[in-house]
Design a protein around this motif. Structure first.
Motif, mmCIF file in Angstrom:
data_model
loop_
_atom_site.group_PDB
_atom_site.id
_atom_site.type_symbol
_atom_site.label_atom_id
_atom_site.label_comp_id
_atom_site.label_asym_id
_atom_site.label_seq_id
_atom_site.Cartn_x
_atom_site.Cartn_y
_atom_site.Cartn_z
ATOM 1 N N GLU A 126 0.809 -1.264 0.060
ATOM 2 C CA GLU A 126 0.033 -0.108 -0.057
ATOM 3 C C GLU A 126 0.858 1.275 -0.046
ATOM 4 O O GLU A 126 1.912 1.266 0.733
ATOM 5 C CB GLU A 126 -0.868 0.221 1.303
ATOM 6 N N ASP A 182 -1.723 6.002 1.685
ATOM 7 C CA ASP A 182 -3.074 5.533 1.986
ATOM 8 C C ASP A 182 -2.925 4.885 3.212
ATOM 9 O O ASP A 182 -4.105 4.290 3.598
ATOM 10 C CB ASP A 182 -3.119 4.158 0.926
ATOM 11 N N PRO A 228 -2.975 4.986 7.625
ATOM 12 C CA PRO A 228 -3.278 6.009 8.408
ATOM 13 C C PRO A 228 -2.391 6.910 9.134
ATOM 14 O O PRO A 228 -1.062 7.024 8.753
ATOM 15 C CB PRO A 228 -3.632 4.934 9.847
ATOM 16 N N VAL A 246 -5.978 1.495 12.631
ATOM 17 C CA VAL A 246 -6.205 1.635 11.445
ATOM 18 C C VAL A 246 -7.587 2.016 11.047
ATOM 19 O O VAL A 246 -8.149 2.308 9.893
ATOM 20 C CB VAL A 246 -6.071 -0.006 10.598
ATOM 21 N N LYS A 251 -8.374 4.542 8.313
ATOM 22 C CA LYS A 251 -8.227 4.254 6.909
ATOM 23 C C LYS A 251 -9.509 3.387 6.448
ATOM 24 O O LYS A 251 -10.199 3.209 5.582
ATOM 25 C CB LYS A 251 -7.062 3.285 6.625
ATOM 26 N N ASN A 260 -7.738 -2.868 0.858
ATOM 27 C CA ASN A 260 -8.534 -2.314 1.796
ATOM 28 C C ASN A 260 -9.700 -3.115 2.373
ATOM 29 O O ASN A 260 -9.753 -3.426 3.316
ATOM 30 C CB ASN A 260 -9.229 -0.940 1.355
#
Length: 331
Positions: A11, A15, A17, A82, A85, A209
């Motif tokens: 990632e 993207d 946190p 997290v 996100k 995700n």
């Protein structure tokens, strides 16, 4: 065939946190001028150290708290970390084309952590860590069964030699009995290997995700009932240690992702085996536990066979079935 090894997709930093960005920036600012593989090596060394602290804390907490309680608090804390996100994407982040595989991954990830954490609590740290390295060989076997990968004689030879090293670490007694906790560590490695195969299949259809959301929520939900049944009110010190377990779990995964973003997997993956050095040191200093000669010899065989497998696949220009966030029971 292009012999340049491909790095696993990870990632992007933006993207992650916001708290992740601060952690990453602190380390990245101090390594930005170094060659990519050197940066990757430093990140994976940091990840190995952070994960070693995590398992040491789990072993210490496991003397008074159940593994279910430790797991559910760990997952809850990681989910909070997290959340910035994950939450904005709900419910869309739960849309999956492979719900059965998502459930399969949750089951195997839960099993890997439950078995692995129990082994850590009950065994010397170095022994449990060394056996966990057998994950590489389970990945080879599962890749043949479920992905249809073609494996040559060299990789088969390395797999067989590696399992001989694992058998040496299991060191059955004269009556043919094997330490049940050693078998748990081996079972954890097998489940972790299966998680890597499932992730590889899932990434063909589902975004990262979605995979993250299902894993973060699913493992915690599975642990709620057994954690409630075995719950003991933690002391203030234990709450602090539980919070530290969640932090070091997250920080280790972030460092691991950055390692594979920066460097080539075949150049840095073998540095993960420094966890055995940390586990030996922490086990001796904190728990007065030293690994046996069989563990050290068996671990050397497993590590050598694993490194040979990774290097061999690099020469052939292939990518092993692994993911940058796959760390056995540390998932």
């Amino acid at each position: 065939m292009d012999a340049t090894p491909k790095k696993p997709t990870a990632e992007p930093v933006e993207d992650l946190p916001p708290s992740s960005n601060r952690f990453i920036k602190f380390f990245a600012d101090r390594t930005s001028q170094l060659p990519p593989n050197t940066i990757g090596a430093l990140w994976i060394l940091l990840a190995a150290f952070l994960f070693s602290i995590m398992v040491t804390l789990i072993k210490f907490l496991g003397q008074d708290l159940s593994v279910f309680q430790i797991l559910v608090v760990r997952q809850a804390l990681m989910l909070l970390i997290v959340a910035p996100k994950v939450l904005p994407g709900l419910p869309g982040s739960l849309a999956t084309k492979r719900p059965g595989l998502q459930l399969t991954r949750i089951v195997f990830a839960t099993s890997a952590m439950l078995l692995g954490f129990t082994a850590i609590i009950e065994m010397p740290l170095a022994d449990a860590t060394a056996i966990s390295f057998s994950k590489t060989f389970f990945i080879t076997i599962f890749a043949i069964w479920f992905l249809g990968e073609q494996v040559g004689k060299h990789r088969w030879g390395a797999t067989i030699v590696g399992f001989l090293g694992v058998l040496l670490m299991l060191r059955p007694s004269g009556e043919g009995l094997v330490d049940p906790f050693a078998l748990m560590a081996l079972g954890s490695a097998a489940c972790a290997g299966m998680v890597m195969i499932v992730i590889r299949i899932l990434t063909r259809t589902d975004p990262p995700n979605t995979i993250l959301t299902y894993q973060a929520m699913g493992v915690g939900l599975i642990m709620i009932i057994p954690a409630w049944m075995t719950w003991q009110a933690p002391t203030l010190e234990q709450w602090a240690l539980l919070a530290a377990v969640g932090f070091f779990s997250w920080a280790g995964q972030m460092a691991n992702i950055k390692a594979f973003q920066a460097g080539e997997a075949t150049a840095i993956a073998s540095l993960d085996y420094t966890r055995l050095l940390y586990a030996t040191l922490f086990g001796a200093l904190i728990f007065s536990q030293w690994p046996g000669v069989e563990t050290l010899i068996g671990a050397s065989v497993v590590i050598a066979a694993s490194i040979y497998t990774v290097r061999r696949e690099a020469i052939r220009g292939r990518q092993l079935a692994r993911a940058s966030d796959g760390r056995g029971y540390s998932n």
